[in-house]
Enzyme design. Sequence first.
Site, PDB file in Angstrom:
ATOM      1  N   CYS A 143       7.930 -11.678  -6.031  1.00 12.17           N
ATOM      2  CA  CYS A 143       7.685 -12.642  -5.028  1.00 12.17           C
ATOM      3  C   CYS A 143       8.364 -14.063  -4.948  1.00 12.17           C
ATOM      4  O   CYS A 143       9.097 -14.238  -3.893  1.00 12.17           O
ATOM      5  CB  CYS A 143       6.174 -12.973  -5.075  1.00 12.17           C
ATOM      6  SG  CYS A 143       4.929 -11.626  -4.787  1.00 12.17           S
TER       7      CYS A 143
HETATM    8  N1  LIG Z   1       3.427  -7.722  -6.891  1.00 14.24           N
HETATM    9  C1  LIG Z   1       3.022  -8.925  -6.597  1.00 14.24           C
HETATM   10  O1  LIG Z   1       2.601  -9.617  -7.390  1.00 14.24           O
HETATM   11  C2  LIG Z   1       2.703  -9.215  -5.287  1.00 14.24           C
HETATM   12  C3  LIG Z   1       1.876 -10.301  -4.797  1.00 14.24           C
HETATM   13  C4  LIG Z   1       1.765 -11.104  -3.391  1.00 14.24           C
HETATM   14  C5  LIG Z   1       2.261 -10.179  -2.495  1.00 14.24           C
HETATM   15  N2  LIG Z   1       3.066  -9.007  -2.700  1.00 14.24           N
HETATM   16  C6  LIG Z   1       3.480  -8.547  -1.745  1.00 14.24           C
HETATM   17  O2  LIG Z   1       3.072  -7.235  -1.315  1.00 14.24           O
HETATM   18  C7  LIG Z   1       3.981  -6.334  -1.094  1.00 14.24           C
HETATM   19  C8  LIG Z   1       4.033  -4.916  -1.877  1.00 14.24           C
HETATM   20  O3  LIG Z   1       4.460  -5.393  -3.342  1.00 14.24           O
HETATM   21  P1  LIG Z   1       4.160  -4.588  -4.507  1.00 14.24           P
HETATM   22  O4  LIG Z   1       4.263  -5.289  -5.655  1.00 14.24           O
HETATM   23  O5  LIG Z   1       2.715  -3.808  -4.528  1.00 14.24           O
HETATM   24  O6  LIG Z   1       5.042  -3.434  -4.344  1.00 14.24           O
HETATM   25  P2  LIG Z   1       5.411  -1.885  -5.089  1.00 14.24           P
HETATM   26  O7  LIG Z   1       6.739  -1.515  -5.246  1.00 14.24           O
HETATM   27  O8  LIG Z   1       4.587  -2.091  -6.517  1.00 14.24           O
HETATM   28  O9  LIG Z   1       4.368  -1.026  -4.216  1.00 14.24           O
HETATM   29  C9  LIG Z   1       4.708  -0.728  -2.965  1.00 14.24           C
HETATM   30  C10 LIG Z   1       4.514   0.832  -2.801  1.00 14.24           C
HETATM   31  O10 LIG Z   1       4.736   1.191  -1.613  1.00 14.24           O
HETATM   32  C11 LIG Z   1       5.246   2.693  -1.589  1.00 14.24           C
HETATM   33  N3  LIG Z   1       6.002   2.707  -0.205  1.00 14.24           N
HETATM   34  C12 LIG Z   1       7.459   2.747  -0.121  1.00 14.24           C
HETATM   35  N4  LIG Z   1       7.723   2.995   1.228  1.00 14.24           N
HETATM   36  C13 LIG Z   1       6.385   3.386   1.720  1.00 14.24           C
HETATM   37  C14 LIG Z   1       6.005   3.902   2.941  1.00 14.24           C
HETATM   38  N5  LIG Z   1       6.968   4.091   3.944  1.00 14.24           N
HETATM   39  N6  LIG Z   1       4.586   4.338   3.169  1.00 14.24           N
HETATM   40  C15 LIG Z   1       3.785   4.070   2.187  1.00 14.24           C
HETATM   41  N7  LIG Z   1       4.131   3.561   1.084  1.00 14.24           N
HETATM   42  C16 LIG Z   1       5.520   3.191   0.736  1.00 14.24           C
HETATM   43  C17 LIG Z   1       6.260   2.485  -3.022  1.00 14.24           C
HETATM   44  O11 LIG Z   1       6.522   3.871  -3.252  1.00 14.24           O
HETATM   45  C18 LIG Z   1       5.269   1.821  -3.761  1.00 14.24           C
HETATM   46  O12 LIG Z   1       4.306   2.573  -4.505  1.00 14.24           O
HETATM   47  C19 LIG Z   1       5.344  -6.912  -1.098  1.00 14.24           C
HETATM   48  O13 LIG Z   1       5.635  -7.417   0.174  1.00 14.24           O
HETATM   49  C20 LIG Z   1       5.193  -8.098  -1.978  1.00 14.24           C
HETATM   50  O14 LIG Z   1       6.075  -9.062  -1.806  1.00 14.24           O
HETATM   51  C21 LIG Z   1       3.341  -8.594  -4.034  1.00 14.24           C
END
Ligand SMILES: NC(=O)c1ccc[n+]([C@@H]2O[C@H](COP(=O)([O-])OP(=O)(O)OC[C@H]3O[C@@H](n4cnc5c(N)ncnc54)[C@H](O)[C@@H]3O)[C@@H](O)[C@H]2O)c1
Length: 439
Positions: free
Chosen positions: A276
């Site tokens: 992030c």
């Molecule tokens: N990790 C954090 O602490 C956090 C906190 C706040 C916001 N975010 C935001 O949330 C979003 C997700 O982050 P995350 O950390 O969960 O990522 P992540 O990589 O842990 O999870 C994302 C998941 O989406 C899947 N994916 C990829 N393409 C896809 C598709 N077309 N359809 C369905 N699933 C698909 C991936 O395989 C993965 O399992 C990002 O935009 C991030 O910036 C993350």
Amino acid sequence: MNSTRDTLEDKILDRSASVAILGLGYVGLPLATIFAEAGFNVIGVEPDSSKVEKLERGESYIQDVGSEQLAKLIQSGKLQATTDFSVLAEADAVSICVPTPLRKTGDPDLSFILVATDELAKYIHQGVVVVLESTTYPGTTREILLPKLTEASGLEVGKDFFLAFSPERVDPGRTDWTTYNTPKVIGGITPICSELASLWYQQALETVVPVSSAESAEMAKLLENTFRMINIGLVNEMAIMCDRLGLDVWEIIDAAATKPFGYMKFTPGPGLGGHCIPIDPLYLSWKLRALNYTARFIELASEINTGMPRYVVTKVQDALNEQMKPLKGSRVLVIGAAYKPDVDDIRESPALDIIGLLRQKGAEVDYHDPFIPEITHDDWILKSVPDVIEGASTADCVVIVTNHTAYDYPRILEEAQLIIDTRNALQVGGRSNSRVVKL
Ligand SMILES: NC(=O)c1ccc[n+]([C@@H]2O[C@H](COP(=O)([O-])OP(=O)(O)OC[C@H]3O[C@@H](n4cnc5c(N)ncnc54)[C@H](O)[C@@H]3O)[C@@H](O)[C@H]2O)c1
């Protein structure tokens, strides 16, 4: 009254609405769990079949979701996972939690949002509420998702289906503020979209904070993360300036933090990490560039923060030099590789840059991290050394990059010949000495 809206409202209120979560990662899996616990039937759509298989066995791969809690939901059928997007045809409420990384050029990589939206567009139907959770630049929900979802289906937003943005604020590893009790900002494409998305989330989360538009919700998230990034950049520069002045930045920060108002404590470190803080503000600066505006604070903080790993490596080099040792050929142990304490997430971790730079300069680098058994990055693969104390005692220099709480810091201090402490984990008073160099 709009009957599509009424029907959806009823399904949300009696929890008969089928919920689909696209992307079961750090954000999507906790969210899916919370909706299932609130009584909804939830299906997670996740293209990574190894994650789906683990979930089917009731195994969690996300620290914040316990396997026991997960297994119960899977066994009861409240939570399911699949790689098959066609289940979206039956969904009443869809949340998109896919990654939003940067390209190698530093520009936003929206490809995951585009693919997920294209899949959803194939199955979208009357009476669905869709919420984008992935962090992105203001305008994405309206400019990217809305046309894709309406053009394919002929549906009208705010009447036939409902679209909103709600940023995720989860801080992985944290137990006091969780997905459940962290207030959730929601902004819709139309007021009815806001209302329905809020109603849905209110069933499972403690506090929902509606705002007037999807763009406001998108921008609120970027303000939060930009605020952190800039304050970390400021305090990192303070560390550099204190070093020049021969002052102990840690003592100064603690002194400043005794002010009961108008100050918020941030601490310096080896660089930014995680999915992030290093990334999200660059989505904003990219968007502003297209409007002929330079986001100067973001660019400056980013420059300082991305320079920190190199600054740490210079500290290692200088400290070894004092001991008449060249960095080339010296054994360096990096302690902690995750981007922050007590998590197993290595994305964008400064440890990756520090290890890479030390290797480039010919050091023999090992690392230890209780949460990360192996790292594959660029052209190198390393395994965590089995014993941190033994590793520390045989290294020419130890670099504390991540201050995991499980480490026995007094023992590390006793055993190591030379330590670069980038987190003040050792709490050694005063300025750096010949054996401990503080940031
Ligand atoms: N990790 C954090 O602490 C956090 C906190 C706040 C916001 N975010 C935001 O949330 C979003 C997700 O982050 P995350 O950390 O969960 O990522 P992540 O990589 O842990 O999870 C994302 C998941 O989406 C899947 N994916 C990829 N393409 C896809 C598709 N077309 N359809 C369905 N699933 C698909 C991936 O395989 C993965 O399992 C990002 O935009 C991030 O910036 C993350």
